[in-house]
Design an enzyme around this catalytic site. Structure first.
Site, PDB file in Angstrom:
ATOM      1  N   HIS A 264      -9.689   1.296   4.701  1.00  0.00           N
ATOM      2  CA  HIS A 264      -8.427   1.504   5.431  1.00  0.00           C
ATOM      3  C   HIS A 264      -8.655   2.478   6.591  1.00  0.00           C
ATOM      4  CE1 HIS A 264      -4.331   2.640   6.379  1.00  0.00           C
ATOM      5  NE2 HIS A 264      -3.964   1.503   5.806  1.00  0.00           N
TER       6      HIS A 264
ATOM      7  N   GLY B  69       2.630  -0.976   4.391  1.00  0.00           N
ATOM      8  CA  GLY B  69       2.658   0.436   4.021  1.00  0.00           C
ATOM      9  C   GLY B  69       4.087   0.926   3.892  1.00  0.00           C
ATOM     10  N   GLY B  70       4.596   1.541   4.948  1.00  0.00           N
ATOM     11  CA  GLY B  70       5.925   2.171   4.942  1.00  0.00           C
ATOM     12  C   GLY B  70       7.017   1.340   4.295  1.00  0.00           C
TER      13      GLY B  70
ATOM     14  N   SER C  21       3.062  -1.931  10.646  1.00  0.00           N
ATOM     15  CA  SER C  21       4.498  -1.922  10.961  1.00  0.00           C
ATOM     16  C   SER C  21       5.211  -3.242  10.629  1.00  0.00           C
ATOM     17  CB  SER C  21       4.726  -1.542  12.425  1.00  0.00           C
ATOM     18  OG  SER C  21       4.271  -0.221  12.656  1.00  0.00           O
TER      19      SER C  21
ATOM     20  N   GLU D 297      -5.833  -4.943  10.684  1.00  0.00           N
ATOM     21  CA  GLU D 297      -4.841  -3.897  10.926  1.00  0.00           C
ATOM     22  C   GLU D 297      -5.160  -3.153  12.223  1.00  0.00           C
ATOM     23  OE1 GLU D 297      -2.638  -2.650   7.160  1.00  0.00           O
ATOM     24  OE2 GLU D 297      -4.469  -1.470   7.211  1.00  0.00           O
TER      25      GLU D 297
ATOM     26  N   ASN E 216       0.873  -1.177   0.000  1.00  0.00           N
ATOM     27  CA  ASN E 216       0.000   0.000   0.000  1.00  0.00           C
ATOM     28  C   ASN E 216       0.914   1.232   0.000  1.00  0.00           C
ATOM     29  OD1 ASN E 216      -1.859   1.988   0.454  1.00  0.00           O
ATOM     30  ND2 ASN E 216      -2.380   1.343   2.552  1.00  0.00           N
ATOM     31  N   TRP E 217       1.062   1.828  -1.178  1.00  0.00           N
ATOM     32  CA  TRP E 217       1.979   2.979  -1.283  1.00  0.00           C
ATOM     33  C   TRP E 217       1.398   4.249  -0.669  1.00  0.00           C
ATOM     34  CZ3 TRP E 217       4.339   2.942  -6.965  1.00  0.00           C
ATOM     35  CH2 TRP E 217       5.173   1.818  -7.087  1.00  0.00           C
ATOM     36  N   LYS E 218       0.107   4.203  -0.330  1.00  0.00           N
ATOM     37  CA  LYS E 218      -0.569   5.385   0.236  1.00  0.00           C
ATOM     38  C   LYS E 218      -0.352   6.586  -0.682  1.00  0.00           C
ATOM     39  CE  LYS E 218      -0.270   3.272   4.738  1.00  0.00           C
ATOM     40  NZ  LYS E 218      -0.237   3.382   6.172  1.00  0.00           N
TER      41      LYS E 218
ATOM     42  N   GLY F 283       1.806   2.380  10.790  1.00  0.00           N
ATOM     43  CA  GLY F 283       2.743   3.478  10.580  1.00  0.00           C
ATOM     44  C   GLY F 283       3.439   3.956  11.841  1.00  0.00           C
TER      45      GLY F 283
HETATM   46  P1  PGA Z   1       2.470   0.391   7.781  1.00  0.00           P
HETATM   47  O1  PGA Z   1       1.029   0.578   7.121  1.00  0.00           O
HETATM   48  O2  PGA Z   1       3.058  -0.860   7.191  1.00  0.00           O
HETATM   49  O3  PGA Z   1       3.228   1.637   7.375  1.00  0.00           O
HETATM   50  O4  PGA Z   1       2.265   0.288   9.250  1.00  0.00           O
HETATM   51  C1  PGA Z   1       0.180  -0.518   6.922  1.00  0.00           C
HETATM   52  C2  PGA Z   1      -1.099  -0.047   6.297  1.00  0.00           C
HETATM   53  O5  PGA Z   1      -1.521   1.075   6.571  1.00  0.00           O
HETATM   54  O6  PGA Z   1      -1.730  -0.767   5.506  1.00  0.00           O
END
Ligand code: PGA
Length: 224
Positions: A94, A202-203, A181, A148, A9-11, A154
């Site tokens: 999300h 994400g990150g 995370s 999640e 998920n590149w956001k 994050g």
């Molecule tokens: P993260 O995000 O890996 O940066 O914690 C996960 C997500 O929001 O899907």
């Protein structure tokens, strides 16, 4: 045996198409020999039609979409548009959308139904069982669920695998991903110890080296 799913998920990243292509190409190259993991990259809408996905073993997904197919809905993107750009998956519900765009379970439920009728596969993000129940009301398909916990998203504070496992065991769907995370050090634990069928990242999906390491690590443990 079903492949493990790893969803990036590149956001709201990166800022340019050039960077998006570099990241995509580098991941594609790095995971060329991976056999047991299916990788889905969910970039921002604007990059979806611009990435050379056809020659790739990576599937594309979007990070959201609207529940109507077309019409007077300023700023919205429909499931049909996403499908026509080559997306196969759509992340819905999300926690960041629930927080910043005030998305409710009712809205997520409408989106889920629209995505399924367009022939796309939703990835439903939930932080608890009530969100899962409300957002999936009236849907009989075996959807992909992503658990999640909000505190882990994050923050660099991943949910302990043994705690996450308790949630996995309560979710009666064949494909449940863990997100929050995830990094190359902890990724394997959610598959091996906690019993998840995939990860939502994400990150760590924005750094190609780290992301490739996660995918290869999971590929390796799924062989053993
Ligand atoms: P993260 O995000 O890996 O940066 O914690 C996960 C997500 O929001 O899907």
């Amino acid at each position: 045996m079903k492949k493990i799913l790893i969803v990036a998920n590149w956001k709201c990243n990166p800022s340019t198409l050039k960077e998006a292509k570099e990241l995509f190409n580098s991941v594609e190259k790095g995971i060329k020999n991976v056999k047991n993991v299916e990788v889905i990259i969910c970039p921002p809408f604007t990059f979806l039609g611009n990435i050379e996905y056809k020659t790739s073993n990576i599937k594309l997904g979007a990070q959201d979409c609207f529940w109507e197919v077309r019409g007077a809905f300023t700023g919205e993107i429909s499931p049909t548009m996403l499908k026509n750009l080559g997306a196969e998956y759509v992340i819905l519900g999300h926690s960041e959308r629930r927080k910043y765009q005030k998305e409710t379970d009712g809205m997520v439920n409408k989106k889920m139904k629209a995505v399924i009728s367009a022939g796309l596969k939703p990835i439903l993000c939930v932080a608890n069982l009530s969100q899962l129940e409300e957002s999936s009301k009236g849907i009989s398909e075996k959807i992909i669920v992503a658990y999640e916990p909000v505190f882990a998203i994050g923050t660099g504070k991943p949910c302990p695998p043994e705690t996450a496992k308790k949630m996995r065991d309560k979710i009666d769907y064949p494909r449940v991903l863990y997100g929050g995370s995830v990094n190359s050090q902890n990724a394997g634990n959610y598959i091996k110890e906690a019993g998840f069928e995939g990860l939502l990242i994400g990150g760590a999906s924005l750094a190609s080296k780290e992301f490739i390491e996660i995918v290869k690590g999971v590929d390796f443990i799924s062989k053993t």
